[in-house]
Design an enzyme around this catalytic site. Structure first.
Site: not given
Length: 246
Positions: A21, A66, A69
């Site tokens: 992240d 993900s 996303n």
């Protein structure tokens, strides 16, 4: 003595999961587009993988993209997919040199054809490597995975191949994307956020969680070693008391 030398090789986590992240924030701090952060995040991936191999970690799983996303701006998604293809092409040699087997979990059918093809080629090429398994979670979310596992078990019941009363933790785990690997004992998240973000919810039930303020493009093998050392200082009780463990 370096950090690697301080690690107790007899108390290693077999499986480390990472939420990478902070790429966007890293780029923003430098006045660049978000994709610039993703590009520099590749360097962190390479160094972390090599660090995991040095430390003796058997399984490393990275949350790369993900299912949520896909809702990001179209240009960013396209850039990420192109970066994925370029990275796989470039880094396959590094995987081979380090005896790392590439794996992927998630709804891979959603990937663009070119990405899927390059990914499968790299997976096939590294299939016989044995030192470490690097798994990319792509188009992945844990809720999607759990729902898919429930559907899979439901079909087996419908076909008469499974008795509902026989479903237990092991049977359910066997229906997940991660059936062929142990559950992570350590989960690392960068960028200072304290969330699991729909990542390996079933598998992380007893994992130790480690959060660092570093943004992903700045993460290096020494940061991985620090996380492993922190893990080794913790007492893992699995519901028991300290006295029982000792």
């Amino acid at each position: 003595m370096g950090l690697l030398d301080q690690i107790d090789k007899n108390k290693l986590p077999r499986h480390i999961a990472v939420i990478m992240d902070g790429n966007g924030r890293w780029a923003k701090e430098k006045g660049k587009l978000r994709v610039f952060g993703h590009q520099n995040g590749v360097l962190a991936v390479r160094d972390t993988v090599e660090g995991a191999v040095e430390a003796g970690i058997e399984f490393l799983t990275l949350y790369a993209f993900s299912t949520e996303n896909w809702n990001r701006p179209k240009l960013e998604v396209m850039a990420l997919m192109e970066l994925l293809v370029a990275t796989i092409n470039k880094e396959t040699k590094t995987l081979m040199d380090n005896d790392v087997r590439l794996n992927a979990i998630g709804d891979l059918s959603q990937l663009p054809d070119r990405c899927y093809k390059q990914l499968q080629e790299a997976i096939n090429k590294t299939a016989n490597n044995k030192r470490c398994t690097l798994t990319l979670a792509l188009s992945y979310s844990s809720r999607w995975e759990i729902v898919e596992a429930a559907k899979k078990l439901g079909r087996q019941i419908q076909e008469g191949r499974l008795n509902p009363d026989d479903i237990n933790d092991q049977v359910f785990s066997g229906a997940l994307c991660t059936a062929d690997m142990p559950d992570p004992e350590l989960m690392i998240r960068t960028s200072g956020e304290h969330r699991i973000s729909n990542y390996l919810l079933w598998q992380l039930a007893y994992a130790e969680l480690y959060f660092t303020q570093k943004l992903w493009p700045d993460f290096r093998r020494e940061d991985l070693f620090e996380a492993i050392l922190d893990f080794q200082k913790r007492e893992r009780r699995f519901g028991m008391t300290s006295e029982q463990i000792k």
